[in-house]
Design an enzyme around this catalytic site. Structure first.
Site, PDB file in Angstrom:
ATOM      1  CG  HIS A  39      32.218  53.060  41.647  1.00 10.16           C
ATOM      2  ND1 HIS A  39      32.403  53.500  40.364  1.00 10.16           N
ATOM      3  CD2 HIS A  39      33.388  53.262  42.294  1.00 10.16           C
ATOM      4  CE1 HIS A  39      33.640  53.941  40.237  1.00 10.16           C
ATOM      5  NE2 HIS A  39      34.268  53.802  41.390  1.00 10.16           N
ATOM      6  CD  GLU A  85      30.311  49.359  44.942  1.00  7.42           C
ATOM      7  OE1 GLU A  85      31.321  49.208  45.629  1.00  7.42           O
ATOM      8  OE2 GLU A  85      29.900  50.468  44.552  1.00  7.42           O
ATOM      9  CE  LYS A 110      39.395  49.515  41.917  1.00 12.64           C
ATOM     10  NZ  LYS A 110      38.115  49.977  41.447  1.00 12.64           N
ATOM     11  CG  ASN A 124      42.103  50.499  44.633  1.00 10.75           C
ATOM     12  OD1 ASN A 124      41.751  50.589  45.799  1.00 10.75           O
ATOM     13  ND2 ASN A 124      41.816  51.425  43.727  1.00 10.75           N
ATOM     14  CG  HIS A 159      37.123  47.220  45.949  1.00 12.41           C
ATOM     15  ND1 HIS A 159      38.386  47.740  45.929  1.00 12.41           N
ATOM     16  CD2 HIS A 159      36.309  48.172  45.437  1.00 12.41           C
ATOM     17  CE1 HIS A 159      38.344  48.967  45.445  1.00 12.41           C
ATOM     18  NE2 HIS A 159      37.094  49.256  45.143  1.00 12.41           N
ATOM     19  CG  ASP A 195      31.283  47.256  40.690  1.00 16.78           C
ATOM     20  OD1 ASP A 195      32.318  46.611  40.926  1.00 16.78           O
ATOM     21  OD2 ASP A 195      31.283  48.451  40.322  1.00 16.78           O
ATOM     22  CB  SER A 239      34.881  51.176  46.403  1.00 22.89           C
ATOM     23  OG  SER A 239      33.904  52.128  46.051  1.00 22.89           O
TER      24      SER A 239
HETATM   25  C1  LIG Z   1      37.396  50.986  40.790  1.00 22.56           C
HETATM   26  C2  LIG Z   1      35.964  50.728  40.669  1.00 22.56           C
HETATM   27  C3  LIG Z   1      35.312  50.841  39.431  1.00 22.56           C
HETATM   28  C4  LIG Z   1      36.006  51.375  38.213  1.00 22.56           C
HETATM   29  O1  LIG Z   1      36.908  50.479  37.691  1.00 22.56           O
HETATM   30  P1  LIG Z   1      38.103  51.029  36.778  1.00 22.56           P
HETATM   31  O2  LIG Z   1      38.621  49.810  36.125  1.00 22.56           O
HETATM   32  O3  LIG Z   1      39.068  51.684  37.683  1.00 22.56           O
HETATM   33  O4  LIG Z   1      37.494  51.994  35.813  1.00 22.56           O
HETATM   34  C5  LIG Z   1      33.973  50.485  39.368  1.00 22.56           C
HETATM   35  N1  LIG Z   1      33.309  50.073  40.460  1.00 22.56           N
HETATM   36  C6  LIG Z   1      33.901  49.994  41.670  1.00 22.56           C
HETATM   37  C7  LIG Z   1      33.115  49.531  42.841  1.00 22.56           C
HETATM   38  C8  LIG Z   1      35.234  50.329  41.807  1.00 22.56           C
HETATM   39  O5  LIG Z   1      35.814  50.269  43.005  1.00 22.56           O
END
Ligand SMILES: *Cc1c(COP(=O)(O)O)cnc(C)c1O
Length: 387
Positions: free
Chosen positions: A133, A175, A236, A47, A207, A204, A179
């Site tokens: 997620h 999101e 990421k 990522n 990405h 969220d 992801s």
């Molecule tokens: C990776 C991810 C998370 C978690 O983030 P971390 O910092 O790895 O704990 C939360 N939401 C989504 C959509 C993700 O891809």
């Protein structure tokens, strides 16, 4: 039931269904390449889209931060763990993304837990996209609010659910870039619905941040939408670890009073915050990286089409190939690994049961040749095993 019986039963459940998970021991991860034991692989599983985790300037600032502030923060932010550098980073994020305030968390997982559990109470409603997620789903289960899941990116389904329930207060959760699907939420339309129903919206953008929008401001900026709550991770494209919630001053005050994740957990390592500040500086100016990544996505889709690979409908750096069953999903993973390519075999419970897929994450550092080789291998595998 005896403990051992319970554990054996649960482990067997996974083993029998080809759902058993193993962890690779990575020797060294240098973005485009990854070493396992002494073998070198081309890495299509990261990522860290721009290789910022190994960026010389960011490493230098992490080291400088350690020299200045040490390697630990010493306590929660409510005691002595909130330093000038934390405050500076919070301000800088808020300015970058156009919010009054921001709040730092140690991970995206922790941030999502906190956002949902601190804000949502018994009698409240959470309207969440079916494919959000795991951290958000879990937090919603743990909160005492009602969780309703609307069909993926389906505005009608969302509207229907909102109109069916009389709510005290509600939160719509989605999101920026999904992801495990790679597609984007119709953020603008969801925001409008959210306004119509007096709901709040949480995006969220793990990405999307850094990857799209002017100065890498992410999905919301790209769609010209400002949700009440925006979660971004530094794990990421930013290349480090940690997360932030972007919000109003009042929401921040509320979190400082009530968020257990903030009150009872040691704050982010100050040197890490220092490095994130540097990384954000770089990400704002990373148009060349963004362009290279976009070109790689275009190339990947073009060549995949040429070979007739069945791709999910994603225009992002996250690309997915649905696979018939879990067994075949592991087979293709192993086949690609034998040939020097590391991808992800995604199975239940990360995705709904019966929808395994190969997940390929493109990096700005991949060459067209890397991409072409990978696709050729997948094509060869399909030719031999599927059809
Ligand atoms: C990776 C991810 C998370 C978690 O983030 P971390 O910092 O790895 O704990 C939360 N939401 C989504 C959509 C993700 O891809």
């Amino acid at each position: 039931m005896k403990w051992e019986d319970f554990l054996t039963y649960e482990l067997n459940k996974r083993k029998l269904g080809f759902l058993f998970r193993k962890r690779e021991v990575i020797k060294n991860n240098i973005n485009r390449f990854i070493y396992i034991k002494n073998k070198k692989y081309i890495n299509f599983s990261s990522n860290d889209y721009f290789g910022f985790s190994i960026n010389k300037n960011i490493i230098k600032s992490f080291k400088k931060g350690i020299d200045k502030y040490g390697v630990g923060s010493g306590s929660s932010g409510h005691i002595i763990g909130y330093t000038e550098i934390h405050k500076k980073l919070e301000k800088s994020l808020a300015n970058w993304l156009g919010y009054e305030e921001s709040l730092l968390f140690n991970s995206g997982y922790s941030a999502n837990q906190s956002i949902i559990s601190t804000l949502m109470k018994k009698g409240d409603f959470i309207f969440a996209d079916k494919l959000i997620h795991a951290s958000l789903i879990e937090a919603s289960f743990f909160s005492r609010a009602n969780l309703k899941r609307f069909l993926h990116n389906d505005l009608k389904s969302l509207k229907y659910m909102l109109s069916k329930h009389v709510v005290r207060k509600s939160l719509i959760v989605t999101e920026g870039i999904f992801s495990m699907e790679g597609d984007s939420a119709p953020i603008k339309e969801i925001k409008k619905i959210s306004r119509d129903f007096n709901s709040w919206m949480l995006v969220d953008d793990s990405h999307g941040i850094g990857v799209i929008g002017e100065e890498g401001r992410g999905s919301c900026f790209l769609h010209n939408v400002k949700p009440e709550l925006l979660m971004i991770t530094f794990s990421k494209s930013i290349g480090i670890n940690g997360a932030a919630l972007l919000c109003s001053r009042q929401v921040k005050e509320y979190f400082i009073q009530y968020s257990k994740n903030l009150i009872y957990s040691t704050s982010m390592i100050p040197a890490q915050a220092f490095a994130i500040l540097e990384s954000v500086k770089h990400i704002k100016k990373a148009d060349n990286f963004r362009k290279k990544l976009k070109d790689n996505v275009k190339y990947f889709r073009k060549i995949s089409e040429k070979y007739n690979l069945p791709l999910l409908n994603s225009l992002s750096q996250i690309q997915l190939i649905p696979i018939k069953n879990d067994f075949l999903c592991l087979e293709i993973f192993e086949f690609l690994k034998e040939n020097g390519f590391l991808v992800q075999a995604i199975r239940y419970p990360t995705v709904p049961i019966g929808t395994p897929r190969i997940r390929i994450t493109l990096l700005s550092s991949h060459s067209f040749i890397d991409i072409e080789h990978l696709i050729e291998l997948i094509y060869n595998f399909f030719n031999r095993h599927v059809s």
